[in-house]
Every structure is written in C-alpha cells, then in structure tokens.
Design a protein around this motif. Structure first.
Motif, PDB file in Angstrom:
ATOM      1  N   LEU A  74       0.821  -1.206   0.000  1.00  0.00           N
ATOM      2  CA  LEU A  74       0.000   0.000   0.000  1.00  0.00           C
ATOM      3  C   LEU A  74       0.857   1.259   0.000  1.00  0.00           C
ATOM      4  O   LEU A  74       1.991   1.251   0.466  1.00  0.00           O
ATOM      5  CB  LEU A  74      -0.889   0.028   1.247  1.00  0.00           C
ATOM      6  N   GLY A  75       0.265   2.325  -0.480  1.00  0.00           N
ATOM      7  CA  GLY A  75       0.859   3.646  -0.376  1.00  0.00           C
ATOM      8  C   GLY A  75      -0.061   4.528   0.445  1.00  0.00           C
ATOM      9  O   GLY A  75      -1.279   4.335   0.446  1.00  0.00           O
ATOM     10  N   ALA A  76       0.520   5.478   1.144  1.00  0.00           N
ATOM     11  CA  ALA A  76      -0.260   6.408   1.956  1.00  0.00           C
ATOM     12  C   ALA A  76       0.259   7.819   1.731  1.00  0.00           C
ATOM     13  O   ALA A  76       1.461   8.068   1.806  1.00  0.00           O
ATOM     14  CB  ALA A  76      -0.169   6.041   3.432  1.00  0.00           C
ATOM     15  N   ASP A  77      -0.652   8.711   1.426  1.00  0.00           N
ATOM     16  CA  ASP A  77      -0.363  10.130   1.254  1.00  0.00           C
ATOM     17  C   ASP A  77      -1.198  10.834   2.315  1.00  0.00           C
ATOM     18  O   ASP A  77      -2.428  10.803   2.253  1.00  0.00           O
ATOM     19  CB  ASP A  77      -0.769  10.553  -0.160  1.00  0.00           C
ATOM     20  N   ILE A  78      -0.536  11.417   3.307  1.00  0.00           N
ATOM     21  CA  ILE A  78      -1.254  11.943   4.466  1.00  0.00           C
ATOM     22  C   ILE A  78      -0.856  13.398   4.708  1.00  0.00           C
ATOM     23  O   ILE A  78       0.325  13.726   4.786  1.00  0.00           O
ATOM     24  CB  ILE A  78      -0.976  11.076   5.713  1.00  0.00           C
ATOM     25  N   THR A  79      -1.873  14.252   4.811  1.00  0.00           N
ATOM     26  CA  THR A  79      -1.657  15.673   5.070  1.00  0.00           C
ATOM     27  C   THR A  79      -2.248  16.028   6.426  1.00  0.00           C
ATOM     28  O   THR A  79      -3.436  15.795   6.668  1.00  0.00           O
ATOM     29  CB  THR A  79      -2.312  16.539   3.979  1.00  0.00           C
ATOM     30  N   PHE A  80      -1.416  16.578   7.285  1.00  0.00           N
ATOM     31  CA  PHE A  80      -1.837  17.027   8.608  1.00  0.00           C
ATOM     32  C   PHE A  80      -2.019  18.540   8.546  1.00  0.00           C
ATOM     33  O   PHE A  80      -1.083  19.263   8.220  1.00  0.00           O
ATOM     34  CB  PHE A  80      -0.780  16.679   9.658  1.00  0.00           C
ATOM     35  N   THR A  81      -3.222  19.009   8.841  1.00  0.00           N
ATOM     36  CA  THR A  81      -3.487  20.444   8.859  1.00  0.00           C
ATOM     37  C   THR A  81      -3.572  20.882  10.314  1.00  0.00           C
ATOM     38  O   THR A  81      -4.397  20.370  11.073  1.00  0.00           O
ATOM     39  CB  THR A  81      -4.790  20.781   8.110  1.00  0.00           C
ATOM     40  N   LEU A 142       3.961   9.525   1.836  1.00  0.00           N
ATOM     41  CA  LEU A 142       4.221  10.950   1.697  1.00  0.00           C
ATOM     42  C   LEU A 142       3.419  11.598   2.810  1.00  0.00           C
ATOM     43  O   LEU A 142       2.195  11.433   2.874  1.00  0.00           O
ATOM     44  CB  LEU A 142       3.766  11.484   0.336  1.00  0.00           C
ATOM     45  N   ALA A 143       4.105  12.241   3.719  1.00  0.00           N
ATOM     46  CA  ALA A 143       3.432  12.900   4.836  1.00  0.00           C
ATOM     47  C   ALA A 143       3.864  14.356   4.849  1.00  0.00           C
ATOM     48  O   ALA A 143       5.038  14.663   4.635  1.00  0.00           O
ATOM     49  CB  ALA A 143       3.786  12.217   6.151  1.00  0.00           C
ATOM     50  N   ARG A 144       2.892  15.232   5.088  1.00  0.00           N
ATOM     51  CA  ARG A 144       3.204  16.659   5.121  1.00  0.00           C
ATOM     52  C   ARG A 144       2.419  17.333   6.235  1.00  0.00           C
ATOM     53  O   ARG A 144       1.322  16.888   6.577  1.00  0.00           O
ATOM     54  CB  ARG A 144       2.911  17.305   3.769  1.00  0.00           C
ATOM     55  N   LYS A 145       3.017  18.398   6.783  1.00  0.00           N
ATOM     56  CA  LYS A 145       2.349  19.239   7.774  1.00  0.00           C
ATOM     57  C   LYS A 145       2.112  20.596   7.129  1.00  0.00           C
ATOM     58  O   LYS A 145       3.013  21.155   6.501  1.00  0.00           O
ATOM     59  CB  LYS A 145       3.223  19.458   9.015  1.00  0.00           C
ATOM     60  N   ARG A 146       0.915  21.108   7.307  1.00  0.00           N
ATOM     61  CA  ARG A 146       0.574  22.431   6.799  1.00  0.00           C
ATOM     62  C   ARG A 146      -0.281  23.136   7.843  1.00  0.00           C
ATOM     63  O   ARG A 146      -0.913  22.498   8.674  1.00  0.00           O
ATOM     64  CB  ARG A 146      -0.211  22.347   5.476  1.00  0.00           C
ATOM     65  N   TYR A 147      -0.308  24.463   7.734  1.00  0.00           N
ATOM     66  CA  TYR A 147      -1.204  25.235   8.585  1.00  0.00           C
ATOM     67  C   TYR A 147      -2.574  25.337   7.934  1.00  0.00           C
ATOM     68  O   TYR A 147      -2.703  25.248   6.709  1.00  0.00           O
ATOM     69  CB  TYR A 147      -0.658  26.647   8.812  1.00  0.00           C
ATOM     70  N   VAL A 148      -3.592  25.535   8.760  1.00  0.00           N
ATOM     71  CA  VAL A 148      -4.954  25.754   8.287  1.00  0.00           C
ATOM     72  C   VAL A 148      -4.939  26.861   7.239  1.00  0.00           C
ATOM     73  O   VAL A 148      -4.349  27.920   7.444  1.00  0.00           O
ATOM     74  CB  VAL A 148      -5.871  26.156   9.469  1.00  0.00           C
ATOM     75  N   PRO A 155      -4.590  20.502  -2.581  1.00  0.00           N
ATOM     76  CA  PRO A 155      -5.943  19.954  -2.424  1.00  0.00           C
ATOM     77  C   PRO A 155      -6.262  19.357  -1.057  1.00  0.00           C
ATOM     78  O   PRO A 155      -7.411  19.334  -0.664  1.00  0.00           O
ATOM     79  CB  PRO A 155      -6.023  18.879  -3.507  1.00  0.00           C
ATOM     80  N   ASP A 156      -5.285  18.885  -0.321  1.00  0.00           N
ATOM     81  CA  ASP A 156      -5.574  18.227   0.949  1.00  0.00           C
ATOM     82  C   ASP A 156      -5.317  19.098   2.172  1.00  0.00           C
ATOM     83  O   ASP A 156      -5.389  18.618   3.303  1.00  0.00           O
ATOM     84  CB  ASP A 156      -4.787  16.918   1.054  1.00  0.00           C
ATOM     85  N   VAL A 157      -5.017  20.378   1.968  1.00  0.00           N
ATOM     86  CA  VAL A 157      -4.872  21.299   3.090  1.00  0.00           C
ATOM     87  C   VAL A 157      -6.268  21.805   3.433  1.00  0.00           C
ATOM     88  O   VAL A 157      -6.992  22.307   2.574  1.00  0.00           O
ATOM     89  CB  VAL A 157      -3.928  22.469   2.747  1.00  0.00           C
ATOM     90  N   LEU A 158      -6.639  21.642   4.680  1.00  0.00           N
ATOM     91  CA  LEU A 158      -7.997  21.946   5.117  1.00  0.00           C
ATOM     92  C   LEU A 158      -8.129  23.374   5.638  1.00  0.00           C
ATOM     93  O   LEU A 158      -7.140  24.007   5.994  1.00  0.00           O
ATOM     94  CB  LEU A 158      -8.407  20.959   6.214  1.00  0.00           C
ATOM     95  N   GLY A 159      -9.355  23.828   5.728  1.00  0.00           N
ATOM     96  CA  GLY A 159      -9.660  25.123   6.325  1.00  0.00           C
ATOM     97  C   GLY A 159      -9.884  25.010   7.821  1.00  0.00           C
ATOM     98  O   GLY A 159     -10.305  25.963   8.468  1.00  0.00           O
TER      99      GLY A 159
END
Length: 175
Positions: A74-81, A142-148, A155-159
């Motif tokens: 499996l592959g996982a692409d995860i974005t933490f907002t 692929l894991a990334r951290k972003r701010y709100v 596309p996966d950065v949340l409000g």
C-alpha cells in the motif's frame, strides 16, 4: 475484516480534529529473567483518544469491500493540517487575518510535532480501524504538515485542523 476485501483504488478520508503524535516509546524492565516492555508516553490520554477517533471514523466511513488484505502493498499520502499560532494573526481590525510575513510559513516549530510520529499514530489507527491488516503493508508514504488555510492551492490542506488520508494499492509489476 473479511478475506474477500481488497483495496482496488485510492480512498480519501478526511478526519477533523487536532492531529497528535504517537508518544515516545520508553523501554522499562531489566535484562535477564524479566522481559523489556515498551511503554508509550500519554499521560493525559489525548493521544489514545485521537487514535481511537481516527480508527472509529475510518471504520464507519470507509467504503465496504475496500479494506486492504494481508500481503497487499500500500501507499499512503497523508496531510496534517494544524492550527496556526496566534502570533501569525493580526490584531484589532486585522484580527483573524494572517500577517503577510506568515502566509507561506510551514509548521516547523517544536509544538507542531514530528511528522514521522504524526504518521505513525495514523497508520496504527488505520490498523485499529480494520482498514489495513498491518501498518507494515505501507511501503510508500508521503506525509506533510501544513497550517490551516481555506484558500490553499494544495488539495488536501484543510480550512480547519485535521488529517486527510489517501490510501492506495501499489501495483505489483507482472514478472
């Protein structure tokens, strides 16, 4: 999890909430007759609650018949907002507006958590939620951290704070 299920295409799940890291592991015990025990630090229980929330959310919201099977790569692409610090916002009539100096900022401070520990907790929760049989089946990440940021081009950065999980099968080339 039934044996007939197999993950055939990418599944995207959005989990609202404040992402937390998997705690540091501490080895307790002594050598010899007593086995070592690994304990995870979580004094308040918040990490366990976040993990259980992700597991429950994916268990209830995951499409039927799309759970991975044992041995399936499996592959996982995860974005933490994550929430922005208050210092990123203006005051007075600019309250609620991100200061120009921080519009392109990334969450690199100690209080934002290590991306690998954020990822470990989510993968463990997917296993708890019966979406994957074992987190060792995830061979690409692929894991990334972003701010709100409600206006982000990503596309996966949340409000709002939360995590977006994209899980997909890895195609095994024919011999």
């Amino acid at each position: 999890m039934g044996h007939a299920a197999v993950l055939t295409h990418e599944i995207r799940a959005v989990i609202p909430g404040h992402p937390l890291t998997k705690g540091s592991m501490k080895c307790v015990g002594r050598r010899g007759r007593v086995a070592h025990v690994l304990l995870e630090s979580d004094d308040s229980g918040a990490k366990a609650r976040w993990r259980a929330f992700i597991a429950d959310s994916t268990r209830r919201g995951w499409p039927a018949g799309q759970q991975a099977v044992k041995g399936q790569p499996l592959g996982a692409d995860i974005t933490f907002t994550l929430d922005r610090p208050k210092s990123h916002y203006g005051t007075g009539r600019n309250a609620g507006k991100v200061k120009a100096a921080y519009t392109a900022a990334f969450p690199v401070g100690h209080d934002t958590g290590d991306v690998d520990k954020l990822l470990r907790l989510v993968l463990d929760a997917l296993q708890d939620g019966d979406v994957i049989p074992d987190d060792c089946a995830v061979v690409d990440t692929l894991a990334r951290k972003r701010y709100v940021d409600a206006t982000s081009a990503e596309p996966d950065v949340l409000g709002h704070p939360g995590v977006v999980i994209r899980l997909y099968p890895i195609e095994v080339p024919a011999p």
